[in-house]
Motif scaffolding. Structure first.
Motif, PDB file in Angstrom:
ATOM      1  N   LYS A  20      -2.718  -0.618  22.363  1.00  0.00           N
ATOM      2  CA  LYS A  20      -2.581   0.323  23.479  1.00  0.00           C
ATOM      3  C   LYS A  20      -3.796   0.291  24.401  1.00  0.00           C
ATOM      4  O   LYS A  20      -3.745   0.775  25.533  1.00  0.00           O
ATOM      5  N   TYR A  58       0.418  -4.778  25.792  1.00  0.00           N
ATOM      6  CA  TYR A  58       1.776  -5.322  25.666  1.00  0.00           C
ATOM      7  C   TYR A  58       2.766  -4.205  25.392  1.00  0.00           C
ATOM      8  O   TYR A  58       2.471  -3.281  24.626  1.00  0.00           O
ATOM      9  N   GLU A  59       3.934  -4.286  26.014  1.00  0.00           N
ATOM     10  CA  GLU A  59       5.045  -3.377  25.747  1.00  0.00           C
ATOM     11  C   GLU A  59       6.349  -4.154  25.895  1.00  0.00           C
ATOM     12  O   GLU A  59       6.399  -5.170  26.584  1.00  0.00           O
ATOM     13  N   SER A 104      -1.915  -0.508  28.394  1.00  0.00           N
ATOM     14  CA  SER A 104      -1.495  -1.266  27.213  1.00  0.00           C
ATOM     15  C   SER A 104      -1.553  -2.778  27.430  1.00  0.00           C
ATOM     16  O   SER A 104      -1.264  -3.278  28.524  1.00  0.00           O
ATOM     17  N   HIS A 153      13.505  -4.058  20.945  1.00  0.00           N
ATOM     18  CA  HIS A 153      12.677  -3.359  21.931  1.00  0.00           C
ATOM     19  C   HIS A 153      11.396  -4.104  22.288  1.00  0.00           C
ATOM     20  O   HIS A 153      10.942  -4.041  23.426  1.00  0.00           O
ATOM     21  N   ASP A 154      10.814  -4.788  21.308  1.00  0.00           N
ATOM     22  CA  ASP A 154       9.584  -5.524  21.605  1.00  0.00           C
ATOM     23  C   ASP A 154       9.237  -6.438  20.436  1.00  0.00           C
ATOM     24  O   ASP A 154       9.787  -6.313  19.342  1.00  0.00           O
ATOM     25  N   GLY A 163       8.397   0.051  28.437  1.00  0.00           N
ATOM     26  CA  GLY A 163       7.492   1.030  29.041  1.00  0.00           C
ATOM     27  C   GLY A 163       8.229   2.174  29.709  1.00  0.00           C
ATOM     28  O   GLY A 163       8.126   2.370  30.924  1.00  0.00           O
ATOM     29  N   ILE A 220       5.923  -6.782  19.523  1.00  0.00           N
ATOM     30  CA  ILE A 220       4.509  -6.429  19.358  1.00  0.00           C
ATOM     31  C   ILE A 220       3.987  -6.753  17.954  1.00  0.00           C
ATOM     32  O   ILE A 220       2.902  -7.322  17.811  1.00  0.00           O
ATOM     33  N   TYR A 270      -1.413   3.374  32.503  1.00  0.00           N
ATOM     34  CA  TYR A 270      -0.835   2.731  31.309  1.00  0.00           C
ATOM     35  C   TYR A 270      -1.589   1.416  31.076  1.00  0.00           C
ATOM     36  O   TYR A 270      -1.216   0.373  31.600  1.00  0.00           O
ATOM     37  N   SER A 298       2.739  -8.327  30.237  1.00  0.00           N
ATOM     38  CA  SER A 298       4.080  -8.269  29.640  1.00  0.00           C
ATOM     39  C   SER A 298       5.155  -7.893  30.658  1.00  0.00           C
ATOM     40  O   SER A 298       5.280  -8.509  31.711  1.00  0.00           O
ATOM     41  N   THR A 330      11.136  -9.425  27.002  1.00  0.00           N
ATOM     42  CA  THR A 330      11.489  -9.336  25.588  1.00  0.00           C
ATOM     43  C   THR A 330      12.480 -10.423  25.206  1.00  0.00           C
ATOM     44  O   THR A 330      12.394 -11.004  24.111  1.00  0.00           O
TER      45      THR A 330
END
Length: 371
Positions: free
Chosen positions: A207, A280-281, A278, A116-117, A284, A119, A276, A303, A155
């Motif tokens: 975030k 990095y995601e 953030s 998924h990521d 999202g 991070i 939003y 991102s 990703t």
């Protein structure tokens, strides 16, 4: 085809993007792709499974306190997953997270894993409290997978760069949202201020919530009838309360618990805009949720966000408080711009559907099994 999913993303999660992804995937594989779906889960308070027939589970009370109780039932669920894996009455395994307990029991059965990521890998030095599996540990799980699903091109590029994964091993399959066809109960409503900006989900570290709050505080000060609602996650911490006091917006910021999909849908639907910020995601999902609910969107330009939203959002530099304030205020004050973004959001949403996500995932499964 028989596919076994495990307990990891459902044991202690009532809500959350990863659990939602796997629930929607299992549902659509079962009902739209004719896949025999199995979920090795016994105990869970997950809201998505509560009234679903993908898998009947047993809810539990937090009699030992939240953390210890979750840990206890997670261990029970893992023991059940290990038992189900050893039975080998499935063609392919799809773990829902990165714990490698299953490798002991899997034998030669192939597995596909969704990433998924990255991070934790990107921000572990900046935010020491970010938990995640050791990079070498995670790489071992990725290396032994038959295929890897990345939820965005961004990703996939991270996987290649950080874990040296072969590009041909990674299939990009975007997330989706069931909100695209969801209809809340007509008589369901939530009490909110007349005008508010919406922030959804966790507010910790990457975030970027504190920077965002400082950026919009002058806007809230100038427009006393405008509020900020922070939906989901935990209530405000003492540090956050102090930040609200320092910036003079304590009376205009509120936390809203989200008990079900009807509440989440309505809170998007009634907002002036969803923001939003953030840093990095991996994907999202809230972007798609906002699109589906007819809510204008303002995003960090980092991102995967431009990949996901394209021209259906307004973008800002998340490190620049002046730029955040400029773009958000422009969105607040321009009804025509908001309407235009809503129209573009509906159009962009057509590229993301749970059925399409399931169809493309099934193609990956078939490639692994040679079908």
């Amino acid at each position: 085809m028989r596919v076994l999913f495990d307990h990891q993303s459902f044991s202690g999660a009532r809500f959350g993007g990863v659990a939602r992804y796997f629930y929607d995937l299992m549902h659509n594989l079962k009902y739209h792709q004719e896949v025999e779906v199995k979920l090795s889960l016994l105990f869970s308070n997950n809201e998505y499974l509560k009234n679903a027939d993908v898998k009947k589970v047993f809810p539990f009370s937090y009699f030992l306190g939240y953390g210890p109780t979750n840990a206890l039932f997670s261990h029970l669920n893992r023991a059940n997953s290990a038992f189900q894996i050893t039975r080998h009455n499935y063609d392919l395994f799809h773990p829902t997270y990165f714990n490698d307990y299953f490798m002991t029991f899997l034998g030669k059965t192939p597995y596909v894993i969704t990433h998924h990521d990255t991070i934790p890998e990107k921000f572990s030095t900046q935010y020491a409290e970010l938990d995640g599996f050791d990079k070498a540990y995670k790489k071992r799980v990725l290396d032994k997978a038959a295929r890897i699903i990345a939820v965005s091109e961004n990703t996939k590029n991270d996987l290649i760069d950080i874990f040296q994964v072969a590009p041909e091993k990674v299939a990009v399959i975007h997330h989706s949202t069931h909100f695209a066809t969801y209809k809340p109960a007509e008589d369901f409503d939530i009490i909110t201020p007349e005008r508010y900006l919406l922030y959804v989900g966790n507010r910790d570290n990457y975030k970027n919530f504190d920077v965002f709050l400082r950026a919009i505080a002058p806007i809230l000060y100038k427009q006393p009838d405008l509020h900020l609602i922070c939906a989901g996650s935990h209530g405000f911490t003492d540090v956050e309360q102090k930040l609200f006091q320092e910036t003079g917006v304590s009376q205009q910021v509120q936390h809203q618990e989200i008990q079900n999909d009807d509440a989440l849908y309505r809170i998007y639907q009634k907002a002036v805009a969803f923001v939003y910020p953030s840093l990095y995601e991996g994907f999202g999902i809230p972007i798609l949720e906002a699109f589906a609910c007819g809510c204008p969107v303002a995003l960090s330009d980092r991102s995967c966000f431009p990949e996901v939203a394209r021209n259906a959002a307004l973008y800002f530099n998340p490190d620049d408080t002046e730029n955040i304030a400029f773009e958000v205020e422009k969105l607040i004050d321009n009804a025509e711009l908001r309407l235009n973004l809503v129209k573009k959001g509906y159009q962009r949403l057509k590229d993301f559907s749970p059925e399409n996500t399931a169809k493309k995932t099934l193609e990956v499964y078939k490639s692994v099994l040679g079908k």
